[in-house]
Design an enzyme around this catalytic site. Sequence first.
Site, PDB file in Angstrom:
ATOM      1  N   ASP A   1       0.858  -1.182   0.000  1.00 47.65           N
ATOM      2  CA  ASP A   1       0.000   0.000   0.000  1.00 47.65           C
ATOM      3  C   ASP A   1       0.896   1.234   0.000  1.00 47.65           C
ATOM      4  OD1 ASP A   1      -1.992   1.840   0.234  1.00 47.65           O
ATOM      5  OD2 ASP A   1      -2.667   1.236   2.225  1.00 47.65           O
TER       6      ASP A   1
ATOM      7  N   GLU B   1      -2.614   0.149  -4.448  1.00 47.41           N
ATOM      8  CA  GLU B   1      -2.636  -1.092  -3.668  1.00 47.41           C
ATOM      9  C   GLU B   1      -2.546  -2.300  -4.591  1.00 47.41           C
ATOM     10  OE1 GLU B   1      -5.299  -1.675  -0.277  1.00 47.41           O
ATOM     11  OE2 GLU B   1      -6.028   0.364  -0.593  1.00 47.41           O
TER      12      GLU B   1
ATOM     13  N   CYS C   1     -30.863 -10.909 -11.869  1.00 52.17           N
ATOM     14  CA  CYS C   1     -29.605 -10.593 -12.536  1.00 52.17           C
ATOM     15  C   CYS C   1     -28.905  -9.352 -11.987  1.00 52.17           C
ATOM     16  CB  CYS C   1     -29.829 -10.418 -14.042  1.00 52.17           C
ATOM     17  SG  CYS C   1     -30.861  -8.991 -14.451  1.00 52.17           S
TER      18      CYS C   1
ATOM     19  N   HIS D   1     -37.901  -6.321 -19.271  1.00 49.49           N
ATOM     20  CA  HIS D   1     -36.922  -7.102 -18.511  1.00 49.49           C
ATOM     21  C   HIS D   1     -37.587  -8.296 -17.835  1.00 49.49           C
ATOM     22  CE1 HIS D   1     -33.029  -7.621 -16.612  1.00 49.49           C
ATOM     23  NE2 HIS D   1     -33.644  -7.840 -15.459  1.00 49.49           N
TER      24      HIS D   1
END
Length: 658
Positions: free
Chosen positions: A104, A196, A578, A593
């Site tokens: 880090d 990182e 989903c 949908h």
Amino acid sequence: METPAEGERPWQSYNTVYTNAKAGMEGVDKEKVQRIVYEMSKGSKYFENEQRKEAFIKQKIESLRAQVDKLTDKDISHFQMIANKRILELEASRDLSKIWLHTDMDAFYAAVESLEKPSLQGKPIAVGGLSMISTANYEARKFGVRAAMPGFIACKLCPDLIFVPTNFEKYTFYSELTRKVFRRYDPEFISTSLDEAYLNITDVCINRGISSDEVAGELRNAIFEETGLTCSAGVAPNLMLAKVCSDINKPNGQFILPNDRTAIMTFISSLPIRKIGGIGKVTEHMFRDVLGIKTCEDMLQKGAFLCALFLSSSSDFFLSVGLGLGRTETPELRMRKSISSERTFRATDDEDFLFQKLGDIAETLSNDMKEKGLSGRTLTLKLKTDSFEVRTRATSLQKCIQSKEDILSCASRILKAELPLSLRLIGLRMSHFNDDKNSPVDPMQKSIVGFLSGEGANFSAMPSKKQDCLETSDKIEDQEGPDFSEGHSMQYVEFDSTADDDHTVTRKDDRFSLLCESHGSDSSSIAKKFKINDSYLVETKPNESVEPNELTHSVEAQSTQIEEAGLIWVDDYICSVCGIEMPPSFIMERGEHSDYHLAEMLQKEETSYRRCHLAHEGRFEHSAAHNRESVRKKQKCSPKEVKHIPIEAFFSKCKKNS
């Protein structure tokens, strides 16, 4: 601002991200910071939002307390057995063969600015502005200044604070220099941000015959030589512990946790749970106030309550933390599901400014997509209001897009529908990429439910005479359709919603006769073989008939099937199947949908059954007398044994048999 009564310290209970300890803030007067943050936040929209979140936490705590109070000694004993068994199973999975290093960079953005501007070195600086700080260096942290803190509060804590504007091109350049070093030790290193990364140094230690301590020191020196920047490192047997270890000796230090179970359990025993990634303020408060859990070791001692109060996936995570277990394998490379970009700014309702920001975000998103070779067709707009309310608005496009112009055009329409509004953040996310094999089919295709309810099909134009049937058959013969075997043909049928005592169903047009003729049977045998509702035909087992209430299903009943299949809108905008986000105002998109998942469900149900050819046009030459026959049905059908005939069958017919 009202002065608190003598002896009152309301700021002591005011805990926000600004008052959480961060590396370099160990000697800070926490109460002083709390008081200043409280006084400068009180009455603001942020303060009101924090109060709402605090009320939510209290509600969660009271709910958990109520559940704990209901647990009997017998219950606790039962769940203790479950916890003990799970702990043994998790312990058996412990892997001490890998050596992971987490690195880090120290105050990365601020360090880069100080490196390029030596005059800033040794002075308290913050990267960002009066609205928000991205990074504060260690000199500024001594005053309680930290990342994610508004600049005006930071100025109150540290009057000599120097602000430096962000420059991500510069930070990306230095980040790439560090990654060149990482590749020497682990070509498959895992980058989690610009500053990182996780490295598997197992092979390096074995092949070179050196310790993990030596590798960590060598890597840190190499980064300093390449960049002039310092970093901290943590070494442990898994990724979770390596992340914790890298924060222990910051800045410019390292901490090594041996691959030894005793050492791990000793390290974990006094580790505060907040140090673990995935455990935030809400979980910390609930554990502390309800169960008295403060350290990772406490989780094992309270394992029975964790198993009783949480789902198995959550309780397994908490018990794993208590054992010091974490991921030890490099995660498999997965296809990217989405890409996003967002900007935070001072709250404003200036529409010109908002659309200018939207354009900048669209350009950034487009450039990122082009760099990765992506184009998508679901665009989500994220908005954070001046009261810290977060809204998301999603729309699905007919084709995949990538250019700034297309993204901005679509996003502008969505944003315009939300205005007027005072905003402090705008973000854009693209998903359902062109190479995503698991994404839904084209969301702009005609809605199934809409089609069946009459929106997408003009059934009045369906043939009602033999000649019309023949003409229609000629027109659709060249279309490819599903392969049906004899006895499994299907046509769309409408029924009167009323039936007599003998359950006679009255047909409203000639389409039922097509089914009878193509099946080679009379209407009575068809009625016994199929149960029929307003949307599709469902095949029944031999010697079964249909329940009367199944003959009058409406199109609206299909939404119930969707819910039974597992689709609900979580928080009223997230699809539970989903995960796509669609707010209630997107009525058409949500309907389409839901239709997709309905079609998917029906398709799965019929895949185990053979398809057969639709009838040859000669079958349509039977007498039209069948068009007026009534169908009588008896009640013997078991709904558990029905089989769905595919919905696409009534859209097309297959080619003639050669």
